[in-house]
Write a protein that holds these residues in place. Structure first.
Motif, PDB file in Angstrom:
ATOM      1  N   ILE A  63       1.129 -10.171   2.370  1.00 33.44           N
ATOM      2  CA  ILE A  63       2.225  -9.584   1.735  1.00 33.44           C
ATOM      3  C   ILE A  63       2.125  -7.921   1.918  1.00 33.44           C
ATOM      4  CG2 ILE A  63       3.892  -9.257  -0.476  1.00 33.44           C
ATOM      5  CD1 ILE A  63       1.695 -11.882  -1.021  1.00 33.44           C
ATOM      6  N   ILE A  64       3.341  -7.413   2.383  1.00 31.46           N
ATOM      7  CA  ILE A  64       3.183  -6.040   2.730  1.00 31.46           C
ATOM      8  C   ILE A  64       4.150  -5.501   1.460  1.00 31.46           C
ATOM      9  CG2 ILE A  64       3.806  -3.959   4.431  1.00 31.46           C
ATOM     10  CD1 ILE A  64       3.781  -6.330   6.605  1.00 31.46           C
ATOM     11  N   ARG A  65       3.411  -4.259   0.762  1.00 30.70           N
ATOM     12  CA  ARG A  65       4.290  -3.893  -0.066  1.00 30.70           C
ATOM     13  C   ARG A  65       3.958  -2.327  -0.254  1.00 30.70           C
ATOM     14  NH1 ARG A  65       5.871  -7.460  -4.823  1.00 30.70           N
ATOM     15  NH2 ARG A  65       5.894  -5.435  -6.007  1.00 30.70           N
ATOM     16  N   ASP A  66       4.892  -1.659  -0.975  1.00 34.97           N
ATOM     17  CA  ASP A  66       4.873  -0.287  -1.181  1.00 34.97           C
ATOM     18  C   ASP A  66       3.809   0.231  -2.167  1.00 34.97           C
ATOM     19  OD1 ASP A  66       6.636   0.613   1.154  1.00 34.97           O
ATOM     20  OD2 ASP A  66       8.511   0.258  -0.237  1.00 34.97           O
ATOM     21  N   ASP A  67       3.871  -0.462  -3.438  1.00 36.90           N
ATOM     22  CA  ASP A  67       3.372  -0.327  -4.621  1.00 36.90           C
ATOM     23  C   ASP A  67       1.728  -0.805  -4.903  1.00 36.90           C
ATOM     24  OD1 ASP A  67       4.396  -2.538  -4.909  1.00 36.90           O
ATOM     25  OD2 ASP A  67       4.982  -2.542  -7.007  1.00 36.90           O
ATOM     26  N   ILE A  68       1.120  -0.655  -3.806  1.00 40.60           N
ATOM     27  CA  ILE A  68      -0.250  -1.236  -3.875  1.00 40.60           C
ATOM     28  C   ILE A  68      -1.384   0.038  -3.995  1.00 40.60           C
ATOM     29  CG2 ILE A  68      -1.881  -2.487  -2.602  1.00 40.60           C
ATOM     30  CD1 ILE A  68       0.103  -4.127  -1.338  1.00 40.60           C
ATOM     31  N   GLY A  69      -1.913  -0.194  -5.025  1.00 41.45           N
ATOM     32  CA  GLY A  69      -3.311   0.985  -5.273  1.00 41.45           C
ATOM     33  C   GLY A  69      -4.380   0.316  -4.293  1.00 41.45           C
ATOM     34  N   VAL A  70      -5.115   1.424  -4.070  1.00 38.98           N
ATOM     35  CA  VAL A  70      -6.126   1.099  -3.284  1.00 38.98           C
ATOM     36  C   VAL A  70      -7.121   0.060  -3.701  1.00 38.98           C
ATOM     37  CG1 VAL A  70      -8.421   2.256  -2.375  1.00 38.98           C
ATOM     38  CG2 VAL A  70      -6.089   3.551  -2.313  1.00 38.98           C
ATOM     39  N   ASP A  71      -7.179   0.050  -4.905  1.00 35.45           N
ATOM     40  CA  ASP A  71      -8.161  -1.075  -5.751  1.00 35.45           C
ATOM     41  C   ASP A  71      -7.443  -2.473  -5.377  1.00 35.45           C
ATOM     42  OD1 ASP A  71      -9.966   1.023  -6.308  1.00 35.45           O
ATOM     43  OD2 ASP A  71      -9.191   1.106  -8.556  1.00 35.45           O
ATOM     44  N   ALA A  72      -6.436  -2.492  -5.237  1.00 36.99           N
ATOM     45  CA  ALA A  72      -5.696  -3.655  -5.157  1.00 36.99           C
ATOM     46  C   ALA A  72      -5.582  -4.545  -3.794  1.00 36.99           C
ATOM     47  CB  ALA A  72      -4.258  -3.883  -5.962  1.00 36.99           C
ATOM     48  N   ALA A  73      -5.671  -3.477  -2.899  1.00 34.27           N
ATOM     49  CA  ALA A  73      -5.505  -3.927  -1.315  1.00 34.27           C
ATOM     50  C   ALA A  73      -6.611  -4.701  -1.101  1.00 34.27           C
ATOM     51  CB  ALA A  73      -5.335  -2.569  -0.413  1.00 34.27           C
ATOM     52  N   PHE A  84      -4.803 -14.971  -0.657  1.00 30.96           N
ATOM     53  CA  PHE A  84      -3.741 -14.211  -0.231  1.00 30.96           C
ATOM     54  C   PHE A  84      -4.171 -12.768   0.073  1.00 30.96           C
ATOM     55  CE2 PHE A  84      -3.260 -14.008  -4.485  1.00 30.96           C
ATOM     56  CZ  PHE A  84      -2.844 -12.703  -4.834  1.00 30.96           C
ATOM     57  N   ALA A  85      -3.327 -11.935   0.878  1.00 34.82           N
ATOM     58  CA  ALA A  85      -3.786 -10.536   0.811  1.00 34.82           C
ATOM     59  C   ALA A  85      -2.653  -9.690   0.706  1.00 34.82           C
ATOM     60  CB  ALA A  85      -4.093 -10.533   2.288  1.00 34.82           C
ATOM     61  N   LEU A  86      -2.866  -8.633   0.130  1.00 34.92           N
ATOM     62  CA  LEU A  86      -2.066  -7.488  -0.334  1.00 34.92           C
ATOM     63  C   LEU A  86      -2.373  -6.353   0.661  1.00 34.92           C
ATOM     64  CD1 LEU A  86      -2.016  -7.578  -4.194  1.00 34.92           C
ATOM     65  CD2 LEU A  86      -0.269  -8.653  -2.752  1.00 34.92           C
ATOM     66  N   ILE A  87      -1.223  -5.913   1.364  1.00 32.93           N
ATOM     67  CA  ILE A  87      -1.300  -4.755   2.502  1.00 32.93           C
ATOM     68  C   ILE A  87      -0.416  -3.439   2.202  1.00 32.93           C
ATOM     69  CG2 ILE A  87      -1.029  -4.344   4.828  1.00 32.93           C
ATOM     70  CD1 ILE A  87      -1.619  -7.350   5.282  1.00 32.93           C
ATOM     71  N   SER A  88      -1.159  -2.480   2.068  1.00 27.31           N
ATOM     72  CA  SER A  88      -0.180  -1.171   1.740  1.00 27.31           C
ATOM     73  C   SER A  88       0.709  -0.902   3.038  1.00 27.31           C
ATOM     74  CB  SER A  88      -1.201  -0.201   1.547  1.00 27.31           C
ATOM     75  OG  SER A  88      -1.939  -0.390   0.303  1.00 27.31           O
ATOM     76  N   ALA A  89       1.956  -0.786   2.819  1.00 24.97           N
ATOM     77  CA  ALA A  89       2.975  -0.500   3.499  1.00 24.97           C
ATOM     78  C   ALA A  89       2.631   0.892   4.029  1.00 24.97           C
ATOM     79  CB  ALA A  89       4.350  -0.424   3.186  1.00 24.97           C
ATOM     80  N   ALA A  90       3.057   1.236   5.294  1.00 22.69           N
ATOM     81  CA  ALA A  90       3.203   2.530   5.865  1.00 22.69           C
ATOM     82  C   ALA A  90       4.163   3.000   6.776  1.00 22.69           C
ATOM     83  CB  ALA A  90       1.850   2.435   6.791  1.00 22.69           C
ATOM     84  N   ALA A  91       4.288   4.186   7.204  1.00 21.41           N
ATOM     85  CA  ALA A  91       5.721   4.444   8.035  1.00 21.41           C
ATOM     86  C   ALA A  91       5.449   4.048   9.471  1.00 21.41           C
ATOM     87  CB  ALA A  91       5.635   6.222   7.920  1.00 21.41           C
ATOM     88  N   THR A  92       4.372   3.800   9.938  1.00 22.46           N
ATOM     89  CA  THR A  92       4.207   3.406  11.230  1.00 22.46           C
ATOM     90  C   THR A  92       3.478   2.176  11.587  1.00 22.46           C
ATOM     91  OG1 THR A  92       2.021   4.372  11.683  1.00 22.46           O
ATOM     92  CG2 THR A  92       3.938   6.014  12.244  1.00 22.46           C
ATOM     93  N   VAL A  93       3.956   1.404  12.400  1.00 21.91           N
ATOM     94  CA  VAL A  93       3.528   0.058  12.618  1.00 21.91           C
ATOM     95  C   VAL A  93       1.865  -0.126  12.901  1.00 21.91           C
ATOM     96  CG1 VAL A  93       3.344  -1.986  14.267  1.00 21.91           C
ATOM     97  CG2 VAL A  93       5.499  -0.845  13.772  1.00 21.91           C
ATOM     98  N   ASP A  94       1.223   0.899  13.546  1.00 22.86           N
ATOM     99  CA  ASP A  94      -0.020   1.107  13.827  1.00 22.86           C
ATOM    100  C   ASP A  94      -0.993   1.094  12.525  1.00 22.86           C
ATOM    101  OD1 ASP A  94      -0.208   0.952  16.684  1.00 22.86           O
ATOM    102  OD2 ASP A  94      -0.547   3.100  16.978  1.00 22.86           O
ATOM    103  N   GLN A  95      -0.334   1.838  11.411  1.00 20.08           N
ATOM    104  CA  GLN A  95      -1.112   1.945  10.189  1.00 20.08           C
ATOM    105  C   GLN A  95      -1.374   0.617   9.526  1.00 20.08           C
ATOM    106  OE1 GLN A  95       1.377   5.581   9.059  1.00 20.08           O
ATOM    107  NE2 GLN A  95      -0.404   6.309   8.211  1.00 20.08           N
ATOM    108  N   TRP A  96      -0.025  -0.248   9.425  1.00 18.78           N
ATOM    109  CA  TRP A  96      -0.212  -1.477   8.633  1.00 18.78           C
ATOM    110  C   TRP A  96      -0.602  -2.684   9.449  1.00 18.78           C
ATOM    111  CZ3 TRP A  96       2.870  -5.811   9.618  1.00 18.78           C
ATOM    112  CH2 TRP A  96       3.999  -5.575  10.237  1.00 18.78           C
ATOM    113  N   SER A  97      -0.497  -2.652  10.700  1.00 22.77           N
ATOM    114  CA  SER A  97      -0.917  -3.689  11.577  1.00 22.77           C
ATOM    115  C   SER A  97      -2.435  -3.657  11.809  1.00 22.77           C
ATOM    116  CB  SER A  97      -0.081  -3.500  13.181  1.00 22.77           C
ATOM    117  OG  SER A  97      -0.936  -2.707  13.964  1.00 22.77           O
ATOM    118  N   LEU A  98      -3.150  -2.545  11.735  1.00 22.21           N
ATOM    119  CA  LEU A  98      -4.727  -2.463  11.721  1.00 22.21           C
ATOM    120  C   LEU A  98      -5.153  -3.125  10.503  1.00 22.21           C
ATOM    121  CD1 LEU A  98      -7.182  -1.946  13.067  1.00 22.21           C
ATOM    122  CD2 LEU A  98      -6.856   0.474  12.395  1.00 22.21           C
TER     123      LEU A  98
END
Length: 309
Positions: A63-73, A84-98
């Motif tokens: 799940i990609i979300r805006d409100d994920i702290g570093v400790d929760a990712a 299940f995984a929590l993924i921090s959203a990012a402005a560019t695809v390269d940032q969150w796809s990696l």
């Protein structure tokens, strides 16, 4: 036949739109099928869904979300013990796809977050130890990533990573070949293991120093959930820094999505031409050329139509 694992990719962020979600899920599916699966003997599907309510039972959501702290990712477990995984959203695809690729690979290889492999300790004299199997961590830096369908995805190590002794010619230690010997840690990465004699956990890290260093992080916290969740909390900030795509070497990782778009647009136009030919329709205009506006009737014809009416 291997049991098929099913992964769902869902965005709850405006920074990860549905069209990007579909492109990334296709890239992750190719990585899982072509790269990770044969090496780790895993069979998996990766699908994008518009919302969590659409995800079928039995899927492991990322799940990609805006409100994920570093400790929760990172990867967690639901009340049924499923990952299940929590993924921090990012402005560019390269940032969150990696990040999504990193979490997918580790989830598929070790759903429990506690899988361990025995091998020789990186510390001379420490003997045999139990390594936590986190296939992306030693080479998790963005500079060691590669591309699947032009989407940036994570490098990962192979089972040979825990081979005894030194380098063996012809043996592959990570998918990209960036890792060149057993138990090697690249800049931005880390490796975790347990000393069976003392019960302490150790790490080989390469974060903000000129060379890798080792550290004793003590015994496992029994309230931390899986060992991977505990380790992720210790290294989360360093991992976020290592995954920063501004460090990417374009010669190493290949063409970006934007650079590949011209080719993709041309291929799409070729398919549309073929469809128009099969259906007997007018040929579509080339990419970047607007469709001609429909011709309006001349004033004389318009007057003639009014008379008839």
């Amino acid at each position: 036949m291997a049991l098929v694992r099913h992964v769902a990719l869902v965005s709850e962020s405006n920074n990860a739109k549905m069209d990007d979600l579909l492109r990334v899920s296709a890239a992750l599916q190719k990585q899982a099928t072509r790269d990770l699966g044969p090496i780790w003997e895993i069979s998996a599907t990766v699908d994008a869904f518009a919302k969590l309510e659409d995800v079928p039972d039995g899927y492991w959501p990322m799940i990609i979300r805006d409100d994920i702290g570093v400790d929760a990712a990172g990867i967690h477990k639901d009340p049924d013990g499923q990952p299940f995984a929590l993924i921090s959203a990012a402005a560019t695809v390269d940032q969150w796809s990696l990040t999504a690729s990193h979490e997918m690979c580790e989830m598929l290889v070790d759903p429990s977050g506690d899988r361990q492999a025995t091998g020789d300790s990186p510390i001379p004299g420490q003997g045999r130890v139990s390594f936590l199997v986190e296939v992306c961590d030693p080479s998790e830096g963005a500079d060691f990533a590669y591309r699947s369908n032009t989407i940036l995805v994570s490098d990962f190590y192979t089972p040979h990573y825990f081979d005894p002794g030194g380098t063996t010619p012809g043996v592959r230690y990570s998918f990209t070949g960036n890792i060149t010997q057993p138990r090697e840690v690249l800049r931005g990465g880390y490796l975790s293991w347990k000393n069976a004699v003392t019960g302490d956990w150790w790490q080989k890290i390469w974060f903000d120093t000129d060379q890798p260093t080792t550290r004793n992080i003590g015994p496992r916290d029994a309230t931390s959930g899986s060992m991977r969740m505990y380790i992720d909390r210790l290294t989360g900030k360093n991992t976020a820094k290592a995954l920063d795509p501004s460090k990417i070497d374009p010669k190493r990782t290949g063409m970006t999505c934007a650079q590949a778009q011209k080719s993709l647009t041309g291929t799409a136009h070729m398919w549309r031409q073929q469809i128009s030919t099969i259906l007997g329709q007018p040929e579509p205009p080339p990419p970047g050329v607007a469709k001609p506006a429909p011709k309006s009737a001349s004033p004389r014809k318009k007057a003639a139509r009014k008379k008839k009416a």
